[in-house]
Design an enzyme around this catalytic site. Structure first.
Site, PDB file in Angstrom:
ATOM      1  CB  THR A  20      -0.950   0.035   1.217  1.00  0.00           C
ATOM      2  OG1 THR A  20      -0.198   0.191   2.430  1.00  0.00           O
ATOM      3  CG2 THR A  20      -1.776  -1.247   1.290  1.00  0.00           C
ATOM      4  N   GLY A  21       0.353   2.327  -0.540  1.00  0.00           N
ATOM      5  CA  GLY A  21       1.120   3.561  -0.607  1.00  0.00           C
ATOM      6  C   GLY A  21       2.304   3.470  -1.547  1.00  0.00           C
ATOM      7  CB  ALA A  22       3.271   1.019  -4.011  1.00  0.00           C
ATOM      8  N   GLY A  25       7.256   7.945  -3.329  1.00  0.00           N
ATOM      9  CA  GLY A  25       8.055   7.885  -2.115  1.00  0.00           C
ATOM     10  C   GLY A  25       8.655   6.523  -1.835  1.00  0.00           C
ATOM     11  CE1 TYR A 175       1.718   9.410  10.971  1.00  0.00           C
ATOM     12  CE2 TYR A 175       3.521   9.861  12.490  1.00  0.00           C
ATOM     13  CZ  TYR A 175       3.052   9.285  11.319  1.00  0.00           C
ATOM     14  OH  TYR A 175       3.905   8.582  10.507  1.00  0.00           O
TER      15      TYR A 175
END
Length: 308
Positions: A20-22, A25, A175
């Site tokens: 995920t988040g690929a 960054g 966070y």
């Protein structure tokens, strides 16, 4: 100059990996390394335009890479369910799951499509739903599941009485709360896999501090310019002082997800001073993550929140 170091990644031919988040960054760098090692990498992304650019970049580096895009918005439980149903229908085992995506410190409280505080809902609950719904495929693949937490999970605390920060909001505390919660989930997954014989190796990683996109300008979370913190981190990184680089930030997660020596229930992070940068190594669990009762309680709370 930035300090250069790397790890070796074993041959992953025949393995299926989700990251995920690929789309940019360190998530993109992790996905590219897995693809280079021969894995078929599925990249579930929210922004399909960025996803296509990321796909092209991986194929530029590794022309024969097996990579594919899928749609996923972790801030929408309906989106998570759509993706998991598609993957379950395909029925292919998953061997590696790196839960890497995240959002950090929106200046004001924002909520997900389901009414959860954005950081808690994205960083923890979205990944909790994704992972638990994929358990049949993860068990079949005897998967390595790595939770990308944060050095911020070593401070502040879980807000048990107000997990969605409805009564008050503090961006950094929320966070930390989301990353502690996510770390507790990863440890409880390791405990449950061990007890039930699922064959899943669940561990944790954190990137230290590096100039990734989390603190950059992100209009979608209400931040219209780069933070002072990320400008400072970029300057330190460029000079090789204390912190890591975008290339080194993902190494701890990559090691945790692929190394034959990486173990369940262990946290991997940079070995440098203060865990800010350096090559990956096993680290002592952060104090907020050491209670098995808290880990079980977080799993139960997460299930309740997803049902509500």
């Amino acid at each position: 100059m930035p300090k250069n170091f790397d790890i070796s990644v074993p041959d992953l031919a025949g393995k299926r990996a989700l990251v995920t988040g690929a789309s940019d960054g360190m998530g993109l760098i992790i996905a590219a390394r897995l693809a280079k090692a021969g894995a078929h990498v599925v990249m579930p992304v929210r922004n399909q335009r960025k996803g296509q650019l990321a796909l092209a970049e991986i194929r530029r580096r590794t022309p024969d890479a097996e990579v594919s895009l899928a749609e996923l918005d972790l801030a929408s439980l309906a989106s998570v369910a759509t993706l998991t149903q598609q993957l379950l229908a395909e029925g292919l085992p998953i061997h590696i799951l790196i839960n890497n995506a995240g959002v950090m410190t929106p200046p004001t409280r924002q909520i997900t499509a389901d009414g959860h505080e954005l950081q808690f809902g994205t960083n923890h609950l979205g990944h909790f739903a994704l992972t638990t719904q994929l358990l049949p495929l993860l068990r079949e693949g005897r998967a390595r599941v790595t939770a990308q937490i944060s050095i911020a999970a070593n401070r502040n605390a879980i807000n048990w009485d107000d997990p969605n920060w409805e009564r008050s909001y503090h961006g950094m505390k929320a966070y930390s709360h989301s990353k502690i919660a996510f770390g507790l989930f990863a440890l409880e997954l390791a405990n449950r896999s061990r007890a039930a014989g699922w064959g899943i190796t669940s561990n944790l990683a954190h990137p230290g501090v590096a100039p990734t996109g989390l603190l950059s300008a992100r209009p979608e979370v209400g931040r219209d310019k780069d933070t002072t913190a990320v400008r400072l981190i970029r300057a330190l990184s460029a000079r090789g002082i204390l912190v890591g680089t975008p290339q080194t930030a993902g190494l701890s997660a990559l090691y945790a997800a692929t190394s034959a020596e990486a173990e369940a229930g262990v946290l991997y992070g940079p070995a440098g001073r203060g865990q800010l940068g350096g090559p990956p190594a096993a680290r002592k669990l952060f104090s907020r993550l050491r209670s098995s009762q808290d880990a079980e309680r977080m799993w139960t709370l997460s299930e309740e929140l997803l049902r509500s």
